[in-house]
Enzyme design. Structure first.
Site, PDB file in Angstrom:
ATOM      1  N   ARG A  46     -20.955 -20.924  67.558  1.00  0.00           N
ATOM      2  CA  ARG A  46     -21.512 -19.948  66.618  1.00  0.00           C
ATOM      3  C   ARG A  46     -22.112 -20.645  65.403  1.00  0.00           C
ATOM      4  NH1 ARG A  46     -16.629 -15.663  66.228  1.00  0.00           N
ATOM      5  NH2 ARG A  46     -15.431 -17.602  66.236  1.00  0.00           N
ATOM      6  N   TYR A  61      -3.716 -21.101  81.948  1.00  0.00           N
ATOM      7  CA  TYR A  61      -3.761 -21.533  80.548  1.00  0.00           C
ATOM      8  C   TYR A  61      -2.644 -22.530  80.264  1.00  0.00           C
ATOM      9  CZ  TYR A  61      -3.183 -21.664  75.534  1.00  0.00           C
ATOM     10  OH  TYR A  61      -3.020 -22.116  74.243  1.00  0.00           O
ATOM     11  N   LEU A 117       3.486 -18.986  68.854  1.00  0.00           N
ATOM     12  CA  LEU A 117       2.748 -17.741  68.618  1.00  0.00           C
ATOM     13  C   LEU A 117       1.987 -17.814  67.298  1.00  0.00           C
ATOM     14  CD1 LEU A 117       2.236 -14.857  69.721  1.00  0.00           C
ATOM     15  CD2 LEU A 117       4.158 -14.102  68.287  1.00  0.00           C
TER      16      LEU A 117
END
Length: 251
Positions: A34, A148, A180
């Site tokens: 991006r 993953y 997490l």
């Protein structure tokens, strides 16, 4: 001026890592798809960011860009392999094979290409630090992790084997394994479903991008004779079930 390469630098861990090094006066070669996000980073740190808007899985684009680095950014002292993703959250038998291939190409193949290129630079001056962003999913399986988790197992083992191959040199190799964490990671995993992504974090403690950026910077900033091999980093409230067990008030 010392320069740090950060892949996946447009958001999440990558952006926070880039900003952490920039705040300490380092130059950053920021790589991500991006362009507008990279331009925002460059705008906030004038003259300190060399933005490379490219697909990290395009090895020819990576080779070309890293072979034509502006002189001011040539003194590369670290590569942070942060670019990576997870797609899907279901059992293996229900997953899309294209998602699997995308994870393998991004999390493994692309990491190998850029590491090989930068390692050559490091070997010439016998100095440098490769920091790979892994995951605790490499060690603690959970439903839906499958490919993953396997790609992150590769990252961990590759880091350790790389460290072995570098025996006798001044080049360091480290793997940081977050637990997490709340970034755009889950939104990508659920292919733009923000509500579904946010539900993962309900009533849970989690790491932030800044937490991991600080960990990466600390790992890099240790004396040159100190190498962090693998570091697991979990939020205080997370168990080894990776936070996806039932809530305490559920029966």
């Amino acid at each position: 001026m010392d320069t740090i390469i950060v892949t996946g630098a447009s958001s999440g861990f990558g952006e926070a890592i880039a900003r952490r090094f920039l705040a300490e006066g380092y130059n950053v070669i920021a790589i991500a798809r991006r362009e507008e996000k990279l331009m925002d980073l460059a705008h906030n740190f004038p003259g300190k960011v060399h933005a490379l808007a490219l697909d990290i899985t395009d090895k020819h684009a990576v080779e070309e860009c890293l072979s034509n680095i502006p002189e001011y950014f040539e003194n590369i002292t670290a590569l942070v392999n942060n670019a990576g993703l997870s797609l899907g959250f279901g059992p293996a038998q229900d997953n899309n094979i294209n998602d699997w291939e995308t994870m393998v190409n991004t999390n493994i193949v692309a990491l190998l290409h850029i590491t090989k290129k930068v390692l050559k630079m490091f070997k010439e001056k016998n100095q440098g630090h490769i920091i790979n962003i892994g995951s605790v999913a490499a060690y603690y399986p959970y439903m839906g992790s499958n490919v993953y988790g396997a790609t992150k197992s590769f990252v961990h083992n590759f880091t350790l084997n790389l460290k072995t191959d570098l025996e006798g040199s001044n080049i360091r190799a480290s793997c940081i394994a977050p637990g997490l964490s709340k970034t755009e990671f889950a939104v990508v995993r659920f292919k733009g479903d923000v509500e579904k992504a946010d539900s993962l974090y309900e009533n849970k403690t989690y790491l932030t991008a800044d937490n991991i950026a600080e960990t990466v910077f600390w790992t890099f900033s240790l004396p040159a004779n100190v190498n962090i091999n693998v570091m697991e980093v979990m939020p205080t409230g997370q168990s080894f079930a990776l936070g996806f067990t039932k809530k305490q008030d559920e029966k």
